[in-house]
Design a protein around this motif. Structure first.
Motif, PDB file in Angstrom:
ATOM      1  N   VAL A 182       0.845  -1.198   0.000  1.00 20.11           N
ATOM      2  CA  VAL A 182       0.000   0.000   0.000  1.00 20.11           C
ATOM      3  C   VAL A 182       0.881   1.249   0.000  1.00 20.11           C
ATOM      4  O   VAL A 182       0.597   2.219  -0.710  1.00 20.11           O
ATOM      5  N   SER A 183       1.967   1.218   0.747  1.00 22.82           N
ATOM      6  CA  SER A 183       2.905   2.349   0.757  1.00 22.82           C
ATOM      7  C   SER A 183       3.466   2.598  -0.642  1.00 22.82           C
ATOM      8  O   SER A 183       3.570   3.747  -1.077  1.00 22.82           O
ATOM      9  N   ARG A 184       3.800   1.542  -1.341  1.00 20.26           N
ATOM     10  CA  ARG A 184       4.291   1.694  -2.725  1.00 20.26           C
ATOM     11  C   ARG A 184       3.197   2.228  -3.636  1.00 20.26           C
ATOM     12  O   ARG A 184       3.447   3.088  -4.480  1.00 20.26           O
ATOM     13  N   THR A 185       1.975   1.726  -3.468  1.00 23.83           N
ATOM     14  CA  THR A 185       0.858   2.184  -4.297  1.00 23.83           C
ATOM     15  C   THR A 185       0.665   3.689  -4.155  1.00 23.83           C
ATOM     16  O   THR A 185       0.416   4.378  -5.144  1.00 23.83           O
ATOM     17  N   PHE A 186       0.799   4.206  -2.927  1.00 19.76           N
ATOM     18  CA  PHE A 186       0.622   5.635  -2.680  1.00 19.76           C
ATOM     19  C   PHE A 186       1.937   6.412  -2.795  1.00 19.76           C
ATOM     20  O   PHE A 186       1.991   7.589  -2.428  1.00 19.76           O
ATOM     21  N   MET A 187       2.988   5.752  -3.288  1.00 17.19           N
ATOM     22  CA  MET A 187       4.291   6.384  -3.523  1.00 17.19           C
ATOM     23  C   MET A 187       4.840   7.086  -2.284  1.00 17.19           C
ATOM     24  O   MET A 187       5.295   8.223  -2.337  1.00 17.19           O
ATOM     25  N   VAL A 188       4.787   6.382  -1.158  1.00 16.10           N
ATOM     26  CA  VAL A 188       5.323   6.922   0.088  1.00 16.10           C
ATOM     27  C   VAL A 188       6.839   6.795   0.040  1.00 16.10           C
ATOM     28  O   VAL A 188       7.370   5.693  -0.060  1.00 16.10           O
ATOM     29  N   ARG A 189       7.511   7.947   0.102  1.00 11.23           N
ATOM     30  CA  ARG A 189       8.972   7.974   0.039  1.00 11.23           C
ATOM     31  C   ARG A 189       9.601   8.441   1.347  1.00 11.23           C
ATOM     32  O   ARG A 189      10.766   8.214   1.598  1.00 11.23           O
TER      33      ARG A 189
END
Length: 188
Positions: A140-147
């Protein structure tokens, strides 16, 4: 005396022009702060992409599915217990939730931490209670592009991403409350 009158009239004209210019600039500043996204330094989503479906589990073991959130303004806050700025903003998220009916606005925290006891201690130490969702594989973090942490994603009642903020915010501020109300009204 004639020269003095010309000088005073000239100064009066300049002062009047400055007052008008200042009024115009303050009007522009008012226009900028009337944007609820800008007032909180939240980047609005131009694409308004629909949220990719997700299923996560809470700290209590309950499943939370994205489709169960339909019709609500959802604030997803990505954080970790080791993140200092996350710890600073977490109480303001809890206070924001108390300002709205959870049937309309839902504050959810998402973590990749894997130690439930540490998370419970973290919340106990802060004296707050918010839903904690586990994103163990960070899909989910990758889906929302959490950097970076904290990252907050705002989702409108239509299930589309409305905006995002990277870094801590005062989520219980007047600006934040205005933004939540704006998102609710935008879709009513």
């Amino acid at each position: 005396m004639f020269h003095d009158r010309i000088l005073w009239n000239g100064l009066a004209l300049i002062a009047g022009a400055l007052v008008l210019a200042a009024a115009g600039l303050s009007g522009l500043a008012g226009a900028a702060t009337s944007d609820p996204f800008a007032a909180l330094r939240v980047t609005p989503s131009a694409a308004r992409a629909p949220v990719m479906p997700f299923d996560l589990t809470t700290l209590d073991g309950r499943p939370v599915r994205s489709q169960d959130l339909a019709g609500k303004v959802v604030l997803l806050n990505f954080w970790a217990t080791w993140c200092g700025p996350c710890k600073e903003e977490m109480p303001s998220l809890a206070r924001l939730q108390t300002r709205f009916d959870s049937a309309q606005v839902q504050i959810l925290t998402v973590t990749a931490d894997r130690h439930p006891q540490g998370i419970r201690q973290f919340f106990d130490q802060l004296g707050i209670s918010l839903p904690v969702l586990f994103d163990e594989d960070q899909e989910v973090s990758r889906t929302f592009m959490v950097r970076g942490l904290p990252t907050t994603v705002l989702i409108g009642p239509d299930g589309r991403v409305s905006g995002r903020a990277v870094g801590p915010r005062a989520w219980d501020s007047d600006e934040s409350i205005a933004l939540m109300r704006h998102l609710l009204e935008e879709h009513s």
